[in-house]
Design an enzyme around this catalytic site. Structure first.
Site, mmCIF file in Angstrom:
data_model
loop_
_atom_site.group_PDB
_atom_site.id
_atom_site.type_symbol
_atom_site.label_atom_id
_atom_site.label_comp_id
_atom_site.label_asym_id
_atom_site.label_seq_id
_atom_site.Cartn_x
_atom_site.Cartn_y
_atom_site.Cartn_z
ATOM 1 N N ARG A 244 0.835 -1.215 0.000
ATOM 2 C CA ARG A 244 0.000 0.000 0.000
ATOM 3 C C ARG A 244 0.869 1.264 0.000
ATOM 4 O O ARG A 244 0.486 2.287 0.573
ATOM 5 C CB ARG A 244 -0.951 0.015 1.204
ATOM 6 N N SER B 192 -11.606 -0.742 2.799
ATOM 7 C CA SER B 192 -10.727 -0.996 3.945
ATOM 8 C C SER B 192 -10.175 0.320 4.482
ATOM 9 O O SER B 192 -9.472 1.032 3.776
ATOM 10 C CB SER B 192 -9.578 -1.918 3.531
ATOM 11 N N GLU C 281 -5.530 3.582 6.237
ATOM 12 C CA GLU C 281 -5.207 3.526 4.807
ATOM 13 C C GLU C 281 -5.856 4.680 4.050
ATOM 14 O O GLU C 281 -5.347 5.133 3.032
ATOM 15 C CB GLU C 281 -5.672 2.191 4.223
#
Length: 336
Positions: free
Chosen positions: A163, A235, A332
């Site tokens: 990520r 998410s 995130e």
């Protein structure tokens, strides 16, 4: 053509459905339009707003939001079984995946139904079911706001990690992505050994491109809420990586704790969703916000929530995991 929106409402431009306003929003389709914006004195404080699927607005935005609106997919080169495909930044990511599957091109099928645009994919190095987009990115076209010129950055220079990318660090606030070229394959390369994917793919008749895509879509729909029905950004938290010794200590205390290999030597990746669940936060409701009852990584706007309320809940989830496991889980989603 550049489209200008003053005092622009953001409610329909973010998947959380959070109300807010931007002082100005500029939509552009072509790279020369973007260059014109920066060469003409610049837009002042700015931020790129793609599909609004990975952002949480906690108030009004006083600067300029830049929205890439150019869409399109085309083959740019073929050699052997490899096919290079160029997609404009404003193209919906899942539109590209669906196109690749129809064309018989392997490489991104496991990333089906991930919300957002092509331009956002390399920034987050999106991933799912054992695959990451970095594995297929050949190059990224971007406007360097330092030089006001277009630059092509090869995939190996994008600083990809879990990520992570150079666009979140060294190039943050210094680059606007306009297109991405992917290297896909005509040779079948099924990867279904992650989670429930093998079982669902087999149920559909085996690991063909179409079956893998349908399996991924079915699994995601069963676990993730539709943003149109309940505002969310997918998410909200990243899976944390910890030292192997920490992971071994935790596994001794919690033998059923899922662990995964990490890219860094001596590190192990833990499942944030499992920890949130075990910390008692899965399905937790706090007024107008909550943790989804089928996927603990997802925070939801139950109706009329503010960005501040979502952020407060995120911090409460972090605290619960920290107190239970002694592990920090990072957000995130981009907070603005």
């Amino acid at each position: 053509m550049i489209r200008v929106f003053e005092n622009c409402s953001l409610r329909e431009r973010n998947s959380f459905g959070i109300e807010g306003r931007a002082a100005r929003l500029l939509e552009f389709e072509h790279a020369d339009e973007l260059l014109k914006i920066f060469r003409g004195g610049g837009p002042g404080p700015w931020y790129v707003l793609g599909g609004g699927n990975n952002i949480l607005f906690t108030g009004d935005y006083a600067g300029t939001l830049l929205h890439p609106a150019g869409r399109g997919i085309r083959v740019t080169a073929e050699a052997g079984d490899r096919v290079e495909v160029r997609a404009e930044a404003g193209t919906e990511w899942d539109e590209l995946v669906a196109w690749a599957v129809r064309e018989g091109l392997w490489g991104i099928e496991n990333l089906s139904l991930i919300p957002g645009t092509v331009g956002a994919a390399p920034v987050q190095n999106i991933g799912a079911y054992g695959c990451e987009v970095k594995e297929t990115i050949r190059s990224v076209e971007m406007c360097s706001t330092d030089t006001c010129n277009m630059v092509i950055l090869n995939g190996e220079h994008c600083g990809f990690g879990y990520r992570e990318s150079v666009f979140k660090h060294a190039l943050r606030g210094r680059a606007v992505i306009t297109a991405v070229t992917f290297s896909l394959s005509r040779t079948p390369r099924p990867r279904v050994d992650y989670g429930d994917l093998a079982r669902e793919t087999e149920r559909l008749g085996g690991p063909t491109l179409r079956n893998i895509r349908e399996a991924v879509c079915a699994i995601r729909r069963s676990k993730l809420p539709d943003p149109a029905a309940m505002g969310n950004a997918g998410s909200f938290f990243r899976n944390p990586t910890v030292d192997r010794s920490v992971a071994e200590e935790l596994r001794a205390r919690y033998p059923d704790m899922p662990v995964y290999p990490a890219e860094e030597e001596g590190k192990i990746k833990l499942a944030a969703g499992w920890m949130i669940d075990r910390a008692g936060m899965k399905g937790h409701i706090d007024g107008r916000v909550g943790v989804h009852d089928r996927q603990a990584l997802v925070l939801v706007n139950r109706g009329g929530a503010t960005g501040g309320e979502v952020l407060d809940l995120a911090r409460e989830v972090q605290r619960a995991v920290r107190e239970r496991f002694g592990v920090e889980i990072d957000m995130e989603v981009n907070i603005l």
